[in-house]
Design an enzyme around this catalytic site. Structure first.
Site, PDB file in Angstrom:
ATOM      1  N   TYR A  70       1.188  -1.266  -0.108  1.00 47.65           N
ATOM      2  CA  TYR A  70      -0.330   0.100  -0.378  1.00 47.65           C
ATOM      3  C   TYR A  70       0.766   0.791   0.341  1.00 47.65           C
ATOM      4  O   TYR A  70       1.742   1.137   1.113  1.00 47.65           O
ATOM      5  CB  TYR A  70      -0.990  -0.592   0.977  1.00 47.65           C
ATOM      6  CG  TYR A  70      -1.991   1.318   1.109  1.00 47.65           C
ATOM      7  CD1 TYR A  70      -2.850   1.028   0.611  1.00 47.65           C
ATOM      8  CD2 TYR A  70      -1.692   2.661   2.551  1.00 47.65           C
ATOM      9  CE1 TYR A  70      -3.575   2.493   0.484  1.00 47.65           C
ATOM     10  CE2 TYR A  70      -2.185   2.844   2.321  1.00 47.65           C
ATOM     11  CZ  TYR A  70      -3.717   3.444   1.944  1.00 47.65           C
ATOM     12  OH  TYR A  70      -4.284   5.136   1.502  1.00 47.65           O
ATOM     13  N   ASP A 115       9.123   3.097  -0.763  1.00 50.52           N
ATOM     14  CA  ASP A 115       8.651   3.664   0.447  1.00 50.52           C
ATOM     15  C   ASP A 115       8.734   3.419   1.699  1.00 50.52           C
ATOM     16  O   ASP A 115       8.164   2.212   2.390  1.00 50.52           O
ATOM     17  CB  ASP A 115       6.948   3.393   0.235  1.00 50.52           C
ATOM     18  CG  ASP A 115       5.899   3.763   1.137  1.00 50.52           C
ATOM     19  OD1 ASP A 115       6.360   4.457   1.612  1.00 50.52           O
ATOM     20  OD2 ASP A 115       4.401   3.768   0.099  1.00 50.52           O
ATOM     21  N   LYS A 152       4.088   9.459   8.282  1.00 53.73           N
ATOM     22  CA  LYS A 152       3.401   8.442   9.953  1.00 53.73           C
ATOM     23  C   LYS A 152       4.424   9.161  10.897  1.00 53.73           C
ATOM     24  O   LYS A 152       4.242  10.453  11.990  1.00 53.73           O
ATOM     25  CB  LYS A 152       4.009   7.533   9.442  1.00 53.73           C
ATOM     26  CG  LYS A 152       3.089   6.386   8.890  1.00 53.73           C
ATOM     27  CD  LYS A 152       2.108   5.904   9.195  1.00 53.73           C
ATOM     28  CE  LYS A 152       1.368   5.034   8.122  1.00 53.73           C
ATOM     29  NZ  LYS A 152       0.089   4.714   7.899  1.00 53.73           N
TER      30      LYS A 152
HETATM   31  C1  LIG Z   1       3.760   2.453   2.819  1.00 53.47           C
HETATM   32  C2  LIG Z   1       2.740   3.375   2.944  1.00 53.47           C
HETATM   33  N1  LIG Z   1       2.828   4.356   2.472  1.00 53.47           N
HETATM   34  C3  LIG Z   1       1.403   5.497   2.372  1.00 53.47           C
HETATM   35  C4  LIG Z   1       0.845   5.516   2.933  1.00 53.47           C
HETATM   36  C5  LIG Z   1      -0.264   6.232   3.204  1.00 53.47           C
HETATM   37  O1  LIG Z   1       0.341   7.753   3.652  1.00 53.47           O
HETATM   38  P1  LIG Z   1      -0.386   8.912   4.198  1.00 53.47           P
HETATM   39  O2  LIG Z   1      -2.013   7.487   4.799  1.00 53.47           O
HETATM   40  O3  LIG Z   1      -0.091   9.185   4.977  1.00 53.47           O
HETATM   41  O4  LIG Z   1      -1.959   9.004   3.158  1.00 53.47           O
HETATM   42  C6  LIG Z   1       0.659   4.963   3.874  1.00 53.47           C
HETATM   43  C7  LIG Z   1       0.004   4.342   4.651  1.00 53.47           C
HETATM   44  O5  LIG Z   1      -1.165   3.469   5.949  1.00 53.47           O
HETATM   45  C8  LIG Z   1       2.028   3.365   4.273  1.00 53.47           C
HETATM   46  O6  LIG Z   1       1.336   2.554   4.966  1.00 53.47           O
END
Ligand SMILES: Cc1ncc(COP(=O)(O)O)c(C=O)c1O
Length: 477
Positions: A183, A285, A313
Site C-alpha cells: 500500500y 516507500d 507517519k
Molecule cells: C507504506 C505506506 N505508504 C504510504 C501510506 C499513505 O500514507 P498517508 O495515510 O499518510 O497518506 C501508507 C499509509 O498507511 C503506508 O503504509
C-alpha cells in the site's frame, strides 16, 4: 492498510453484521463463539462510543473521519492520550500499541514535541516560505538515510505521488511497477493490487493489475504493472515485456500492509541493479518503516540506497508531515524545474519544528536501544505463550513494529498472506482490547508500534493478554 472494494458501509452496525456473516462460513465454531463473546464484552464496555458513533453519523460520512476508522464491532472514540496510554470516551485506559497506524513513535504528549509545538505556535503556524528548521531536518535526514537532498509534503500519499511523478518525469516513461499487497496511499497510480481478492489477483507469477478502489480510470490502473515480493523474476519479466517503457518501481522494502513480510537476503540490492540495467528508477516507500525499524529505515539496515525515499507517519512526532529524499541526479531534476514539486503547506513551520524535535530529541540512539529490548521481550513472551498452547502462530518483529502471524511458516509474499485465517487476528485484537491493550484494528494486516514512552509493564500486559487469548482460542487438542 486495507482497501475498500465495496462501497463503504454507512452504519457500523451493518459493518458489524458483515464481519459476522463472513465468519459464519467458517467451520471452526469454537473460534466464532470466542469472537462473538469478546465482541459483546467490547460493546458493553463502550456505551459512550456507541452514542457518539450514532450521533456522528448525522454529519460525518459513515460516522468517522476516515473510512478505515469503521471497524468491527464499533469504532472506538478516544478522549486523550498520555505517554504510552490512550483513554476512550468511556474512561477505559489502554496501552497504545495502535500508535495511530504507525505514526506515534513519540508516544503521546512527549515533552520535546509539546515544547517545540508550543514555541512555534506563538511564532506563527504558516508562512509558505522556508524556515531554518527545514534545513536542520533535511540535513538530519540526509545523515540518516544517505540521500543528499529532500523536500517536504503533508502525508504519505502526497510523498509517494511525488515519487511516482518524479520517476515518470525523469525517464519520460509512463509505466510503473508496484508489488502486489503493498500500500502506498490513495492516489490513482498506486491504488492497484493492494489487497486483491483471490478471484481478482490473477496467476501468482504474473499478477493482474487489479483496481483497489472505485473512482480510478482503468486507463491509469493499466499503467501500473504488478510484481511479486521477493521474486526478482517477476520484475525481470515485466521489464522485458515492456522494454524501455518502465519509469521505475515503488516498493515497501519491508512489506507492512500485509502483516510484516521481510525481503530475502540480497533481494533489494538485486532489484536496484535490475531496474538500473533497464534505466528505470527505484523508490523505497519508507512511510511506515522509515523511523520505526531503526534510525535510517530499511535503507540503512539493508545498505541499499534507492533513487528516491518517501517518509511520513512517525516523522513529525504526531504532526502531519512527509518527506521525499532523492539522489543528486533525481533532485537536480526538481531544482532545475524539470518537475515542479509544490504544495501550500510543504515545509510548514509547525511541522518542521515538531519534526526537528522528533529527529534530534525523541528518536535518539538510546530510544532505539530501549525499543529493541522491549520488542525482544514481546517476541519472547508471546512465543512462550504460543508454545504453551495449541495455536499455530509465530511472531515477526522489525524494530518498533511487530505482529503475530497465525501461520506455521514465515510468509514471503502476498499470496502466502492471503492464506492466513484472519479470524485469529481479530479474536486476538478483541482480547487485547478488552484487556486494556489497543492494537491497530484490521486483523492480520497491521502491526503494533512500540513508542519511546512504552515500558516493560506495558509489554507485559500485551503478553499476559496474549496468554489468555491463546488458551481460549486454541483448537481442540
Ligand atoms: C507504506 C505506506 N505508504 C504510504 C501510506 C499513505 O500514507 P498517508 O495515510 O499518510 O497518506 C501508507 C499509509 O498507511 C503506508 O503504509
Amino acid at each position: 492498510m486495507v482497501t475498500v472494494h465495496q462501497p463503504v458501509q454507512n452504519s457500523t452496525d451493518q459493518q458489524h453484521t458483515r464481519h459476522r456473516a463472513e465468519r459464519t462460513n467458517q467451520v471452526d465454531v469454537n473460534l466464532n463463539d470466542v469472537i462473538a463473546a469478546q465482541e459483546d464484552i467490547f460493546v458493553r464496555r463502550q456505551p459512550n462510543s456507541a452514542h457518539l458513533a450514532a450521533a456522528a453519523r448525522q454529519h460525518l460520512a459513515g460516522g468517522v473521519t476516515s473510512s478505515w476508522q469503521i471497524t468491527a464491532p464499533q469504532p472506538v472514540w478516544l478522549s486523550h492520550g498520555r505517554g504510552s496510554k490512550v483513554y476512550d470516551v468511556d474512561g477505559n485506559e489502554y496501552v497504545d500499541l495502535h500508535g495511530g497506524y504507525g505514526a506515534a513513535l513519540a508516544g503521546h504528549g512527549h515533552p520535546a514535541i509539546a515544547e517545540a509545538i508550543a514555541t512555534q505556535v506563538t511564532r506563527g503556524t504558516h508562512f509558505a516560505q522556508p524556515t531554518p528548521n527545514a534545513v536542520a531536518v533535511a540535513r538530519e535526514l540526509a545523515r540518516r538515510f544517505g540521500l543528499p537532498r529532500w523536500r517536504f509534503a503533508n502525508s504519505g500519499t502526497e510523498a509517494t505521488m511525488d515519487a511516482v511523478h518524479l520517476m515518470r518525469s525523469i525517464t519520460g516513461r509512463d509505466l510503473i511497477i508496484k508489488i502486489e499487497g503493498c500500500y502506498h496511499g490513495h492516489h490513482d497510480s498506486v491504488q492497484v493490487s493492494v489487497a486483491p481478492e483471490p478471484e481478482q489477483a490473477g496467476p501468482a507469477d504474473q499478477p493482474n493489475s487489479a483496481p483497489s478502489s472505485t473512482g480510478i480510470p482503468k486507463a491509469i490502473t493499466d499503467l501500473t504493472l504488478v510484481a511479486t515480493f521477493n521474486d526478482l523474476g517477476s520484475v525481470a519479466r515485466l521489464l522485458e515485456t515492456h522494454k524501455d517503457q518502465v519509469a521505475g518501481m515503488i516498493i515497501e522494502p519491508i512489506m507492512m500492509n500485509a502483516g510484516i513480510i521481510k525481503p530475502e537476503p540480497g533481494y533489494l540490492a538485486s532489484l536496484k541493479t535490475l531496474l538500473h540495467q533497464h534505466h528505470a528508477l527505484l523508490t523505497f516507500d519508507e512511510v511506515k518503516t522509515g523511523l520505526t525499524v531503526g534510525p535510517g529505515g530499511v535503507t540503512r539496515q539493508e545498505d541499499v540506497q534507492p533513487d528516491v525515499i518517501t517518509l511520513a507517519k512517525s516523522l513529525g512526532g504526531g504532526v502531519s508531515v512527509a518527506a521525499i529524499g532523492g539522489t543528486e541526479a533525481v533532485m537536480d531534476h526538481v531544482a532545475t524545474g524539470g518537475y515542479e514539486m509544490v504544495g501550500t503547506f510543504n515545509g510548514n513551520p509547525l511541522a518542521m519544528a515538531a519534526t526537528r524535535a522528533m529527529l534530534t530529541e525523541v528518536a535518539t540512539p538510546d530510544a532505539y536501544e530501549t525499543i529493541d529490548k522491549l520488542s525482544e521481550r514481546a517476541k519472547t513472551g508471546i512465543e512462550q505463550a504460543i508454545a504453551a498452547s495449541n495455536l499455530t502462530a509465530h511472531v515477526v518483529t522489525a524494530g518498533a513494529k511487530g505482529c503475530v502471524v497465525f501461520a506455521a511458516e514465515p510468509v514471503t509474499s502476498y499470496r502466502g498472506f492471503l492464506g492466513v485465517d484472519d479470524r485469529y487476528s481479530h479474536a486476538h485484537w478483541l482480547y487485547q482490547h478488552n484487556g486494556g491493550v489497543f492494537l491497530p484494528p484490521w486483523g492480520k494486516i497491521e502491526q503494533w508500534l512500540i513508542s519511546v514512552q512504552h515500558d516493560e509493564a506495558d509489554i507485559d500486559r500485551l503478553i499476559a493478554n496474549f496468554g489468555v487469548f491463546a488458551r481460549a482460542a486454541q483448537p481442540d487438542r
